[in-house]
Design a protein around this motif. Sequence first.
Motif, PDB file in Angstrom:
ATOM      1  N   PRO A 642     -11.219   6.981  -0.249  1.00 48.80           N
ATOM      2  CA  PRO A 642     -11.203   5.114  -0.241  1.00 48.80           C
ATOM      3  C   PRO A 642     -11.831   3.929  -0.211  1.00 48.80           C
ATOM      4  CG  PRO A 642     -11.656   5.950   1.938  1.00 48.80           C
ATOM      5  CD  PRO A 642     -11.717   7.245   0.824  1.00 48.80           C
ATOM      6  N   LEU A 643     -11.656   3.262  -0.781  1.00 46.99           N
ATOM      7  CA  LEU A 643     -12.244   1.791  -0.665  1.00 46.99           C
ATOM      8  C   LEU A 643     -13.436   1.918   0.366  1.00 46.99           C
ATOM      9  CD1 LEU A 643     -13.507   0.143  -2.831  1.00 46.99           C
ATOM     10  CD2 LEU A 643     -10.887  -1.734  -2.460  1.00 46.99           C
ATOM     11  N   LYS A 644     -14.842   1.395   0.451  1.00 44.72           N
ATOM     12  CA  LYS A 644     -15.355   0.835   1.552  1.00 44.72           C
ATOM     13  C   LYS A 644     -15.394  -0.404   1.670  1.00 44.72           C
ATOM     14  CE  LYS A 644     -16.255   5.476   2.489  1.00 44.72           C
ATOM     15  NZ  LYS A 644     -17.342   7.044   2.312  1.00 44.72           N
ATOM     16  N   LYS A 645     -15.758  -1.014   2.515  1.00 50.04           N
ATOM     17  CA  LYS A 645     -17.199  -2.477   2.747  1.00 50.04           C
ATOM     18  C   LYS A 645     -15.838  -3.398   2.392  1.00 50.04           C
ATOM     19  CE  LYS A 645     -21.887  -4.251   2.700  1.00 50.04           C
ATOM     20  NZ  LYS A 645     -22.913  -3.914   2.473  1.00 50.04           N
ATOM     21  N   ILE A 646     -14.895  -3.895   2.652  1.00 51.18           N
ATOM     22  CA  ILE A 646     -14.679  -5.005   2.122  1.00 51.18           C
ATOM     23  C   ILE A 646     -14.277  -5.670   3.372  1.00 51.18           C
ATOM     24  CG2 ILE A 646     -12.048  -6.113   1.858  1.00 51.18           C
ATOM     25  CD1 ILE A 646     -11.484  -2.890   1.976  1.00 51.18           C
ATOM     26  N   ASP A 647     -15.385  -7.432   2.382  1.00 49.06           N
ATOM     27  CA  ASP A 647     -15.664  -8.052   3.795  1.00 49.06           C
ATOM     28  C   ASP A 647     -14.159  -9.465   3.740  1.00 49.06           C
ATOM     29  OD1 ASP A 647     -18.334  -7.694   3.442  1.00 49.06           O
ATOM     30  OD2 ASP A 647     -18.519  -8.545   1.316  1.00 49.06           O
ATOM     31  N   VAL A 648     -14.665  -9.865   4.633  1.00 47.31           N
ATOM     32  CA  VAL A 648     -12.723 -10.752   5.185  1.00 47.31           C
ATOM     33  C   VAL A 648     -13.853 -12.190   5.339  1.00 47.31           C
ATOM     34  CG1 VAL A 648     -11.248 -10.654   6.782  1.00 47.31           C
ATOM     35  CG2 VAL A 648     -12.040  -8.610   5.948  1.00 47.31           C
ATOM     36  N   PHE A 649     -12.538 -12.891   4.559  1.00 43.45           N
ATOM     37  CA  PHE A 649     -12.990 -14.486   4.822  1.00 43.45           C
ATOM     38  C   PHE A 649     -11.901 -14.936   5.432  1.00 43.45           C
ATOM     39  CE2 PHE A 649     -15.820 -12.833   2.058  1.00 43.45           C
ATOM     40  CZ  PHE A 649     -17.833 -13.306   2.101  1.00 43.45           C
ATOM     41  N   GLY A 717      -4.605   9.865 -13.300  1.00 44.24           N
ATOM     42  CA  GLY A 717      -3.609  10.346 -11.827  1.00 44.24           C
ATOM     43  C   GLY A 717      -3.752  10.343 -10.716  1.00 44.24           C
ATOM     44  N   SER A 718      -4.971  10.442 -10.298  1.00 49.11           N
ATOM     45  CA  SER A 718      -5.836  10.634  -8.839  1.00 49.11           C
ATOM     46  C   SER A 718      -5.627   9.608  -8.010  1.00 49.11           C
ATOM     47  CB  SER A 718      -7.491  11.179  -8.561  1.00 49.11           C
ATOM     48  OG  SER A 718      -8.004  10.374  -9.566  1.00 49.11           O
ATOM     49  N   VAL A 719      -5.560   9.370  -6.307  1.00 46.69           N
ATOM     50  CA  VAL A 719      -5.512   8.034  -5.494  1.00 46.69           C
ATOM     51  C   VAL A 719      -6.165   8.133  -4.844  1.00 46.69           C
ATOM     52  CG1 VAL A 719      -2.960   7.772  -6.078  1.00 46.69           C
ATOM     53  CG2 VAL A 719      -3.458   9.237  -4.633  1.00 46.69           C
ATOM     54  N   SER A 720      -6.630   7.109  -3.992  1.00 48.40           N
ATOM     55  CA  SER A 720      -7.375   7.176  -2.996  1.00 48.40           C
ATOM     56  C   SER A 720      -7.282   7.415  -1.992  1.00 48.40           C
ATOM     57  CB  SER A 720      -8.941   5.628  -2.584  1.00 48.40           C
ATOM     58  OG  SER A 720      -7.583   5.219  -2.881  1.00 48.40           O
ATOM     59  N   GLY A 721      -7.472   7.567  -0.866  1.00 46.32           N
ATOM     60  CA  GLY A 721      -6.965   7.708   0.408  1.00 46.32           C
ATOM     61  C   GLY A 721      -7.032   5.967   0.660  1.00 46.32           C
ATOM     62  N   PHE A 722      -6.156   5.468   1.918  1.00 48.75           N
ATOM     63  CA  PHE A 722      -6.202   4.092   2.016  1.00 48.75           C
ATOM     64  C   PHE A 722      -7.539   3.987   2.991  1.00 48.75           C
ATOM     65  CE2 PHE A 722      -2.046   4.784   2.723  1.00 48.75           C
ATOM     66  CZ  PHE A 722      -1.195   3.660   2.026  1.00 48.75           C
ATOM     67  N   SER A 723      -7.487   2.282   2.943  1.00 50.84           N
ATOM     68  CA  SER A 723      -9.016   2.141   3.327  1.00 50.84           C
ATOM     69  C   SER A 723      -9.482   1.156   5.331  1.00 50.84           C
ATOM     70  CB  SER A 723      -8.928   0.614   2.554  1.00 50.84           C
ATOM     71  OG  SER A 723      -8.158  -0.157   2.646  1.00 50.84           O
ATOM     72  N   GLU A 724     -10.257   1.432   5.354  1.00 52.31           N
ATOM     73  CA  GLU A 724      -9.857   0.933   7.313  1.00 52.31           C
ATOM     74  C   GLU A 724      -8.986  -0.234   7.238  1.00 52.31           C
ATOM     75  OE1 GLU A 724     -14.030   0.791   8.312  1.00 52.31           O
ATOM     76  OE2 GLU A 724     -13.966   3.185   8.053  1.00 52.31           O
ATOM     77  N   GLU A 725      -8.400  -0.271   7.860  1.00 57.24           N
ATOM     78  CA  GLU A 725      -7.293  -1.196   8.732  1.00 57.24           C
ATOM     79  C   GLU A 725      -8.407  -2.058   8.672  1.00 57.24           C
ATOM     80  OE1 GLU A 725      -3.355  -1.562  11.037  1.00 57.24           O
ATOM     81  OE2 GLU A 725      -5.022  -1.336  12.933  1.00 57.24           O
ATOM     82  N   ILE A 726      -7.693  -3.495   8.202  1.00 56.55           N
ATOM     83  CA  ILE A 726      -8.639  -5.117   8.648  1.00 56.55           C
ATOM     84  C   ILE A 726      -7.519  -6.160   8.980  1.00 56.55           C
ATOM     85  CG2 ILE A 726      -8.936  -7.358   6.956  1.00 56.55           C
ATOM     86  CD1 ILE A 726      -9.926  -5.192   4.717  1.00 56.55           C
ATOM     87  N   ILE A 727      -8.148  -7.019  10.362  1.00 57.68           N
ATOM     88  CA  ILE A 727      -7.145  -6.873  10.998  1.00 57.68           C
ATOM     89  C   ILE A 727      -7.364  -8.601  11.062  1.00 57.68           C
ATOM     90  CG2 ILE A 727      -6.164  -7.913  13.556  1.00 57.68           C
ATOM     91  CD1 ILE A 727      -6.351  -4.577  14.317  1.00 57.68           C
ATOM     92  N   VAL A 728      -6.598  -8.965  10.460  1.00 54.62           N
ATOM     93  CA  VAL A 728      -6.889 -10.812  10.677  1.00 54.62           C
ATOM     94  C   VAL A 728      -6.089 -11.735  11.430  1.00 54.62           C
ATOM     95  CG1 VAL A 728      -7.373 -13.068   9.463  1.00 54.62           C
ATOM     96  CG2 VAL A 728      -7.669 -10.814   8.092  1.00 54.62           C
ATOM     97  N   LYS A 729      -7.345 -12.390  11.999  1.00 57.45           N
ATOM     98  CA  LYS A 729      -5.484 -13.165  13.514  1.00 57.45           C
ATOM     99  C   LYS A 729      -6.336 -14.702  13.538  1.00 57.45           C
ATOM    100  CE  LYS A 729      -6.445 -10.355  17.162  1.00 57.45           C
ATOM    101  NZ  LYS A 729      -6.736  -9.521  18.717  1.00 57.45           N
ATOM    102  N   ASN A 730      -5.242 -15.265  13.965  1.00 55.41           N
ATOM    103  CA  ASN A 730      -5.065 -17.157  13.496  1.00 55.41           C
ATOM    104  C   ASN A 730      -5.271 -17.155  14.578  1.00 55.41           C
ATOM    105  OD1 ASN A 730      -5.642 -19.998  12.821  1.00 55.41           O
ATOM    106  ND2 ASN A 730      -4.154 -19.887  10.700  1.00 55.41           N
TER     107      ASN A 730
END
Length: 730
Positions: A642-649, A717-730
């Motif tokens: 899966p895609l790793k290290k996703i930054d959240v802003f 045609g190949s696919v990756s797994g889901f990335s880790e869950e990213i939780i955003v609160k307001n």
Amino acid sequence: MIKMIQSLIQRKVVYGQHVTAERQDKLPLALPVFSPQGFMVIFLFVFIPCLYSQAWLYDTTCGLRLIARPLPDSIMLRWAPVDYRRWEMGNRYGYKIVRYTLIRDEVLLPEPEEKILTPVSLKPLPMNDWQPLVEKDRYAAIAAQALFGKSFEVQTGNINPEMIKNKVDEQQQRVGFALCAADFSPAVARASGLMFTDREAGKNEKYLYRVMIDVPRDEKIKSDTGYVFTGISEYTPLPRPIDLKADFKDRVVFLRWNSFVYNNVFIAYHVERSSDGKNFERINRDPLVQITTPEAPDPELMHASDSLPENGKTYFYRVQGITSFGELSPFSDIVSGKGTEQIAESPRIIKQEVIKGTVKLTWSFPVEKENTITGFRILRSEHDKTGFSAITSRPLKPSLREFIDRFPLPTAYYKIEAYKDASCSKASFPVLVQLPDTIPPAKPEGLKGMADTTGIVRLWWLPGKDPDLYGYRIFRSVSGRDEFSQITVLPVTDTFFIDTISMMDLNREVFYKIVANDRHQNQSAFSDVLKITKPDRIPPSAPVFRKIENTAEGILIVWYNSSSPDVEKYILMRQNEGDTSWLKMAEVEHKKKESESRYHDLKAGNDTVRKYKITAVDFSGNVSEPALSVPLKGFKSMIKPPLKKIDVFVDNEKGKVLLKWKRPEGAIKNYLVYRKTKEKNYSLYGTLPGNALEFEDYGLKAGDVNAYRIKMIFLDGSVSGFSEEIIVKN
């Protein structure tokens, strides 16, 4: 005149036409020779080159040969039949000359302009008309006898039968002497119907001349034609003979000059002598012609000799060339010299002694002959036939019979020379003298060498400095541990040697050493041993496949390493099903301490069946036989990491969420963004192109909690797994 002729070679005339120096053809002429005791004429028919010109056009199969000589205002032609039959036909019917103008003002004419130059055929003069010419020209008598004589015989006398055939056919004698006389006399050539001068030739034109026997049309006889192409513009002045040298002896002089350089110009020569260098007189009655064969020493030189009236007086000599058309060349350079009385007796060495490092020579010479010499000279050389030079600064007195060489060579040859002047001396036979010697030469140094793949070994070393060094002997060993054997039969005098060895044995090395020998066969110490590694021509043993299997990443290949000790690397190649060529995939370094090697083919997909081939390569570049694998199809997992290290802003005021990531490996087709809220579970929320590196979401309100996950779709045609869950609160 005929009685003066001593011999004759049976003659088949090959009378060449006018050609350049690069295209010489041969022309037979009579050759007179003179001896120093008196002039004796010997006529020999030999082949000599054609005359000096640029004209050409030649048919060697024609029975009539033609040459030409351009002059500043005319063109002379000479011809000759090749045998008696054609000569007799020419005398009976005469010769016809036709001229064709081919070039005018350097432009080729569209049609040749024909002109018959002889309205009346050229024939030999009638017999009665020869009498005036015979009285003036000694060669006319020969031609007339050949043409009209009832018989024609030649006395051989005491001529060497190895040089001249003493019996020839009478018909061939006739044609040979007739053409010989024409060669030496232009007047005889014209009277014989064998020469013509075209005085109407233009300086701006070039012609093709044809000379043919004028056989009547009703006669069914084949007639040959001679051709020559030339023009007045090709006139070249005659050169003069070159390289005249003279060797003056006791009342005789021997002359020599280079006849080869102008053998396409001159057929004979005259020699002249002068006692004052100004007034010259011809010393030969008849022209002089080269009579040596190609096998003779210095065949390019012509030789002549002359008796000197007296010794001690300076005489001058010069040489003049003669052409086939009777032209005389400019004279050669003048040479001069004096005859000197020769020394009658030679010294004779009767004793040679080695005394305390010196050499004492004793010789004999008649006391009554001492007044005929200036003195003696001592000559020395390291060789018995060449290289002798005087070791006495001035001649020794004629009365001396002993000499001591205080600085002798270890080995030398000596001669005693009775000396009168620079042109008169006589030496003894050489004698060998060797000094006692027990000191060996120095040990050879600098031995080096190399071997190539054909088994040729080249050795070289530094030259020794010992003055009496005789040579070197070469020794070889196949292992360096066994005994060295000599491989030279005789000592090598050079500092270079070539040996041949077998490349098929199992010995990887060969060893050499050398010794030096002096002239007394004293032997030096051996040189240092030289080890030469043979170029490797034996390929290594082949590797063996141990296993080949599918993995999630591709195809894993494992093999047993080659057992050869000089393996450097392995070359792995792949072939797809349906292809005929092999693709090089990798080079794998050989590790000596490991028994097997492996390679992971990460590019092997699920698309086709593949075969693998592996070879071992040694340090000499030799390649083993290949090891082949069984065909195998790749089985790669279609799930990628899966895609790793996703930054959240998060911008709470605007309710904006920004996700960013770095480009992962692989060819990505799309990014799938999934979102979960309080009200709704994960569902596809957005699709991004494969080059996207961020995602924006709006509408985040106070108290909201959103979650995001990203999946990648690849081009294969190949696919990756889901990335880790990213939780955003307001």
